[in-house]
Design a protein around this motif. Structure first.
Motif, PDB file in Angstrom:
ATOM      1  N   ALA A  37      33.192  69.853  23.293  1.00 51.23           N
ATOM      2  CA  ALA A  37      32.743  68.705  22.498  1.00 51.23           C
ATOM      3  C   ALA A  37      31.634  69.101  21.531  1.00 51.23           C
ATOM      4  CB  ALA A  37      32.279  67.581  23.425  1.00 51.23           C
ATOM      5  N   ARG A  38      30.744  69.990  21.964  1.00 49.22           N
ATOM      6  CA  ARG A  38      29.641  70.390  21.087  1.00 49.22           C
ATOM      7  C   ARG A  38      30.156  71.085  19.838  1.00 49.22           C
ATOM      8  NH1 ARG A  38      26.225  73.653  25.429  1.00 49.22           N
ATOM      9  NH2 ARG A  38      28.368  74.319  25.818  1.00 49.22           N
ATOM     10  N   ASP A  39      31.187  71.886  20.004  1.00 49.63           N
ATOM     11  CA  ASP A  39      31.781  72.564  18.846  1.00 49.63           C
ATOM     12  C   ASP A  39      32.410  71.543  17.906  1.00 49.63           C
ATOM     13  OD1 ASP A  39      32.818  75.004  17.429  1.00 49.63           O
ATOM     14  OD2 ASP A  39      34.735  74.124  18.013  1.00 49.63           O
ATOM     15  N   LEU A  40      33.078  70.545  18.472  1.00 47.22           N
ATOM     16  CA  LEU A  40      33.685  69.500  17.647  1.00 47.22           C
ATOM     17  C   LEU A  40      32.614  68.715  16.897  1.00 47.22           C
ATOM     18  CD1 LEU A  40      36.084  67.737  16.751  1.00 47.22           C
ATOM     19  CD2 LEU A  40      35.780  66.415  18.854  1.00 47.22           C
ATOM     20  N   PHE A  41      31.542  68.347  17.593  1.00 42.95           N
ATOM     21  CA  PHE A  41      30.455  67.606  16.946  1.00 42.95           C
ATOM     22  C   PHE A  41      29.873  68.409  15.777  1.00 42.95           C
ATOM     23  CE2 PHE A  41      29.346  65.448  21.241  1.00 42.95           C
ATOM     24  CZ  PHE A  41      30.501  64.704  21.141  1.00 42.95           C
ATOM     25  N   ALA A  42      29.667  69.688  15.998  1.00 44.16           N
ATOM     26  CA  ALA A  42      29.070  70.530  14.958  1.00 44.16           C
ATOM     27  C   ALA A  42      29.982  70.633  13.734  1.00 44.16           C
ATOM     28  CB  ALA A  42      28.779  71.923  15.517  1.00 44.16           C
ATOM     29  N   PRO A  66      39.274  61.942  23.934  1.00 46.19           N
ATOM     30  CA  PRO A  66      38.499  60.733  23.621  1.00 46.19           C
ATOM     31  C   PRO A  66      37.384  60.963  22.611  1.00 46.19           C
ATOM     32  CG  PRO A  66      38.849  60.932  25.990  1.00 46.19           C
ATOM     33  CD  PRO A  66      39.298  62.210  25.381  1.00 46.19           C
ATOM     34  N   SER A  67      36.694  62.099  22.698  1.00 42.81           N
ATOM     35  CA  SER A  67      35.577  62.350  21.778  1.00 42.81           C
ATOM     36  C   SER A  67      36.042  62.350  20.335  1.00 42.81           C
ATOM     37  CB  SER A  67      34.903  63.687  22.119  1.00 42.81           C
ATOM     38  OG  SER A  67      34.351  63.657  23.411  1.00 42.81           O
ATOM     39  N   ALA A  68      37.157  63.029  20.078  1.00 42.85           N
ATOM     40  CA  ALA A  68      37.694  63.069  18.723  1.00 42.85           C
ATOM     41  C   ALA A  68      38.126  61.680  18.266  1.00 42.85           C
ATOM     42  CB  ALA A  68      38.877  64.040  18.667  1.00 42.85           C
ATOM     43  N   SER A  69      38.688  60.886  19.175  1.00 43.78           N
ATOM     44  CA  SER A  69      39.120  59.530  18.814  1.00 43.78           C
ATOM     45  C   SER A  69      37.933  58.656  18.447  1.00 43.78           C
ATOM     46  CB  SER A  69      39.887  58.894  19.985  1.00 43.78           C
ATOM     47  OG  SER A  69      41.065  59.628  20.274  1.00 43.78           O
ATOM     48  N   VAL A  70      36.833  58.765  19.191  1.00 43.60           N
ATOM     49  CA  VAL A  70      35.642  57.976  18.901  1.00 43.60           C
ATOM     50  C   VAL A  70      35.041  58.391  17.563  1.00 43.60           C
ATOM     51  CG1 VAL A  70      33.271  57.523  19.636  1.00 43.60           C
ATOM     52  CG2 VAL A  70      35.124  57.451  21.305  1.00 43.60           C
ATOM     53  N   LEU A  71      34.947  59.686  17.314  1.00 47.81           N
ATOM     54  CA  LEU A  71      34.423  60.161  16.034  1.00 47.81           C
ATOM     55  C   LEU A  71      35.303  59.690  14.879  1.00 47.81           C
ATOM     56  CD1 LEU A  71      33.425  63.820  16.962  1.00 47.81           C
ATOM     57  CD2 LEU A  71      31.877  61.929  16.472  1.00 47.81           C
ATOM     58  N   HIS A  72      36.615  59.753  15.082  1.00 48.96           N
ATOM     59  CA  HIS A  72      37.538  59.338  14.029  1.00 48.96           C
ATOM     60  C   HIS A  72      37.376  57.855  13.712  1.00 48.96           C
ATOM     61  CE1 HIS A  72      41.605  58.309  12.341  1.00 48.96           C
ATOM     62  NE2 HIS A  72      41.307  59.370  11.618  1.00 48.96           N
TER      63      HIS A  72
END
Length: 204
Positions: A37-42, A66-72
């Motif tokens: 997730a940290r790599d995705l956030f960055a 889920p993390s990518a869906s929330v960011l999207h």
């Protein structure tokens, strides 16, 4: 041994099959959460700060979980008031968590139900044993022993099923709790990124 356990062995076996199916399903489902997730956030933050909003959205679409869906969901609301962005992310997070929690209650139910069924079989076996003693005294020890064995088999089988269901239930519950914190972090990162974009004058 299975047949000697009597009729209560069958519902306990059904519980064991359901447990196995749910565990396999949840393990496959939770494989989506193995991304960093940290790599995705960055990466998303870097794309947004450089004004590449479309690229950031596409990055989230390519990454499962889920993390990518929330960011999207938050990126699609870029430029909207902060409360609308937060609402969109919260709605998506609730949906994703509901998907992760699906069927988890079945494991908790089985972890409690299987021993109860086992104890019910125990009581039934003891009734059989005492009925034999009442009818024939101790002249037929084989049938008395059969009733006691039935009691022990169902108890053991119920405890075995519960011993499998309960650890997996707790493991998945822990993963969901960790994912909840990750989704909260995703929302905070995106809101902070939008603030930095406004401060830097980055055009969406």
């Amino acid at each position: 041994m299975y047949l000697a356990g009597g009729p209560m062995m069958h519902p306990i076996t059904v519980c064991s099959v359901v447990t196995l199916a749910v565990v396999i399903y949840k393990l496959i489902q939770f494989r989506r959460l193995q991304i960093d997730a940290r790599d995705l956030f960055a990466q998303v933050r870097q794309e947004l700060l450089n004004g590449r909003v479309r690229e950031a959205a596409e990055l989230c679409e390519r990454r499962p979980g889920p993390s990518a869906s929330v960011l999207h969901a938050g990126i699609l609301k870029i430029g909207a008031p902060p409360d609308q962005v937060e609402s969109a992310m919260e709605t998506t997070a609730l949906y994703e968590l509901a998907q992760l929690e699906g069927k988890l209650g079945m494991l908790g139910t089985i972890a409690n139900l299987a021993p109860v069924l086992g104890f019910l079989g125990t009581v039934w076996g003891m009734i059989v044993a005492f009925d034999v003693i009442h009818a024939r005294g101790l002249s037929d020890p084989g049938r008395v022993a059969g009733g006691i064995a039935q009691a022990l088999y169902t108890t053991a089988w119920g405890l075995i099923v519960a011993a499998v269901a309960l650890p997996f239930h707790n493991y998945f519950a822990g993963r969901i709790a960790a994912q909840t914190r990750t989704l909260e972090m995703a929302g905070n990162v995106l809101q902070e990124t939008f603030s930095d974009m406004a401060r830097m004058g980055t055009k969406a």
